[in-house]
Design an enzyme around this catalytic site. Sequence first.
Site, PDB file in Angstrom:
ATOM      1  N   ARG A  18     -83.625 -43.606  67.783  1.00 47.91           N
ATOM      2  CA  ARG A  18     -84.913 -43.629  67.545  1.00 47.91           C
ATOM      3  C   ARG A  18     -85.483 -44.245  66.571  1.00 47.91           C
ATOM      4  O   ARG A  18     -85.103 -43.942  65.348  1.00 47.91           O
ATOM      5  CB  ARG A  18     -85.573 -42.265  67.856  1.00 47.91           C
ATOM      6  CG  ARG A  18     -87.279 -42.306  68.245  1.00 47.91           C
ATOM      7  CD  ARG A  18     -87.450 -41.037  69.059  1.00 47.91           C
ATOM      8  NE  ARG A  18     -87.535 -39.837  68.072  1.00 47.91           N
ATOM      9  CZ  ARG A  18     -88.451 -39.135  67.680  1.00 47.91           C
ATOM     10  NH1 ARG A  18     -89.611 -39.444  68.086  1.00 47.91           N
ATOM     11  NH2 ARG A  18     -88.135 -38.091  66.920  1.00 47.91           N
ATOM     12  N   SER A  32     -77.650 -36.831  61.829  1.00 48.29           N
ATOM     13  CA  SER A  32     -77.631 -35.661  62.064  1.00 48.29           C
ATOM     14  C   SER A  32     -76.069 -35.415  62.475  1.00 48.29           C
ATOM     15  O   SER A  32     -75.384 -34.912  63.411  1.00 48.29           O
ATOM     16  CB  SER A  32     -78.068 -35.131  63.503  1.00 48.29           C
ATOM     17  OG  SER A  32     -79.539 -35.648  63.640  1.00 48.29           O
ATOM     18  N   ASP A  37     -81.030 -33.669  60.778  1.00 47.09           N
ATOM     19  CA  ASP A  37     -82.062 -33.550  61.781  1.00 47.09           C
ATOM     20  C   ASP A  37     -82.819 -32.135  61.766  1.00 47.09           C
ATOM     21  O   ASP A  37     -83.796 -32.056  61.938  1.00 47.09           O
ATOM     22  CB  ASP A  37     -81.605 -33.759  63.177  1.00 47.09           C
ATOM     23  CG  ASP A  37     -80.416 -32.791  63.672  1.00 47.09           C
ATOM     24  OD1 ASP A  37     -79.494 -32.484  62.671  1.00 47.09           O
ATOM     25  OD2 ASP A  37     -80.019 -32.947  64.605  1.00 47.09           O
TER      26      ASP A  37
END
Length: 892
Positions: free
Chosen positions: A519, A583, A637
């Site tokens: 994203r 992450s 994350d």
Amino acid sequence: QIDKYLYAMRLSDETLLDVMARFRREMKNGLSRDFNPTAAVKMLPTFVRSIPDGSEKGDFIALDLGGSYFRILRVKVSHEKKQTVQMESEIYNTPEDIMHGSGTRLFDHVAECLGDFMEKQQIKDKKLPVGFTFSFPCRQSKLDEGILITWTKRFKASGVEGADVVRLLNKAIKKRGDYDADIMAVVNDTVGTMMTCGFDDQRCEVGLIIGTGTNACYMEEMRHIDLVEGDEGRMCINTEWGAFGDDGSLEDIRTEFDREIDRGSLNPGKQLFEKMVSGLYMGELVRLILVKMAKEGLLFEGRITPELLTKGKFETKHVSAIEKSKEGLNKAKEILTRLGVEPSHEDCIAVQHVCTIVSFRSANLVASTLGAILNQLRDNKGVGRLRTTVGVDGSLYKMHPQYARRLHKTTRRLVPDSEVRFLLSESGSGKGAAMVTAVAYRLSEQHRLIDETLAEFKLTHEQLLQVKKRMRAEMEAGLKKKTHETAKVKMLPTFVRSTPDGTENGDFLALDLGGTNFRVLLVKIRSGKRRTVEMHNKIYAIPIEVMQGTGEELFDHIVTCISDFLDYMGIKGARLPLGFTFSFPCKQTSLDAGILLNWTKGFKATDCEGEDVVYLLREGIKRREELDLDVVAVVNDTVGTMMTCAYEDPNCEIGLIVGTGSNACYMEEMRNIEMVDGEQGRMCVNTEWGAFGDNGCLDDIRTIYDKAVDDFSLNAGKQRYEKMISGMYLGEIVRNILIDFTKRGFLFRGQISETLKTRHIFETKFLSQIERDSWRALLASLQRIWVSICVWAQGFLKGNERIKNDFSAEVPAASLEGVSVHVHGGRWVGRGGLMWTFLTLVSFHSFSRIMHQTVKDLAPNCDVTFLLSEDGSGKGAALITAVGCRLREAEQ
């Protein structure tokens, strides 16, 4: 002339469809908790939850009480080469005086007959499972209980209505004292019929009786049965449709003859539908019609004999004989002559026509009510065309020469979108009672073995405390310089030293890489009295070949996505501060430098492990030669999640992710972080707790299924804790359990499909689609997560106290007030697009409720608030970048 005379008995398809719609409404009322008390059609739950699957075996007794004869069977189900059923039976008479006497006498008689049968079978010394076919309306709250609602079929034994017939029979057996019996199930004859036929045809999900009485049962979805707790699976419903019309809903189609039959019956005003269609009343209906026609001079030249006026002289078997195609008229002459009338040939033809109209009406009405059940099944399954089997029994259906054909034809005409097979029950409902018992026995044994197998997933309070203690020790090792290198829980410093203070301002770019999606976000943060955060984002897929290709290919793909996003937003030339949510386990040396320790979550890109991912990103940007970006921060994350929530609630100091993977971070005192110089202030520590247990410290609670999932993973032996709890692996754990249970014959008739053998075919999102009660044993596996939450809440938050043995006694309760833990789901893309793993494992309400309670139990002195992150960790990356820019400017 007769057609005109009996016009009211000749029902059009329009009328039959209307009756079908009425019965469907009655079914709905009977299933509803609110309307059941006043409903005529009682729709009784039977607690029979499964038809035979072919794996049943054993030695069973079946009792069949439903008429003037009482049958006892011994049913042996064996598996040598194929499943076979051997049956031996005895028929015992039930005298009229016992049927109409006391309940005690009736059940003493049943117990005496059962004792005689066991004596003959030489099994008095055995305690065999018994199934009891009791063909009267009963209310059940479990399989081995039946509260008689009302007697039907000429039975009137006193003291039984409102009592449990299983208890009455057990009492009679105990009083004798010469044998013992284990009554496992009480079933209606209709249910017995469905189960008998279900043994031969697994599609059978409707049972139908058209004999002395009439009734039907079918397999209903639990979600529609208000009277029984639970929404999972199906249960057989005994409709007791004989009472259809008792509330007046059939008055427009009842005739004067139906009313006369009812007035002369043992139970006036009750079982009105049964009195219109069943064998007990059909002959009498015909007799009443013949008497009236004779009185009006339409038959027998007006002659009426005492025999013709005698109730019960014209029987239903006479109707069947008269309707035979070749010899019917001769039979009519013979039967009518015995009644004292001297019939002409025309009289015989007329009587045959009367019989046809009465029996045809019966078949048509039964087809209407059966059609309503078939439509219910079709709607339950959500299919355009239903394919099912109806198991049928009963003397009228079997003995009447035209009845079955007429019923089949009308049913198919009324329900054209159903492909229905009618299967005659050759062995009666007694075998069905044995099959219900066999299924109950099989399920009971399977449940015992399944519970035994899944017991390993149910962690005790003591085990949870032990895991908590181990996690605390692992954290200590990760924070200390001396043991950090060998520690499995790495406790990585993130160099995030502050949560947002509300003064952050500006436009920031954020990247979020942590699974199969990538994203890119533009985050506009405005400070002041009205703080606002405006976000624009675009999601890009990461193809599997890129995830597992070279590092250069991966970072070139990321930069291509960034470039596309900047074009999309019309800001290609702008120089923006960038935060990178990455992450995966990283060892950071500063806010903008992170060394990838190892890939997780299916990523395997080469030449990345041991490298600074910010450097790899900057190199990718250079290769593109068209972007000017200021990479300020690389964050996990989990840290991004904490920062997002801390922007809303300044007390938030823990971040938790339970998604594709699982991890946690928290704000630790600098003096406890030996890997970073300085003792002032705090720093966020990324625990990387997915690796908890990689040193074997959780082996005592890992199941064989956990080990199987680990053995076949991309990184065997690593991230063991994550593999026990996270979204990427839960579905795979379930698949391994399903395979094991299938091999052991508990599921799918022991047949393992090729699809089920495919790794990762059972996705974690399926758990949300399966009724959660079915998997309550698996929910226990989620306890493994809760332990660690408790460890942060009780152990990590308050510096010096953290290393003391009795944290609860040392930390003032006030110091924990207002602590917030953010719980956030990871993401994956399925056919439905973006999904929250947290919500697909179990309902959020259920998960959070149990988690909150477990935290409370294990950390009673901590007051923890759980705050859901609505905006994901991408916003957190922008906030970290904003905080980083603020601190950088302050230093300058």
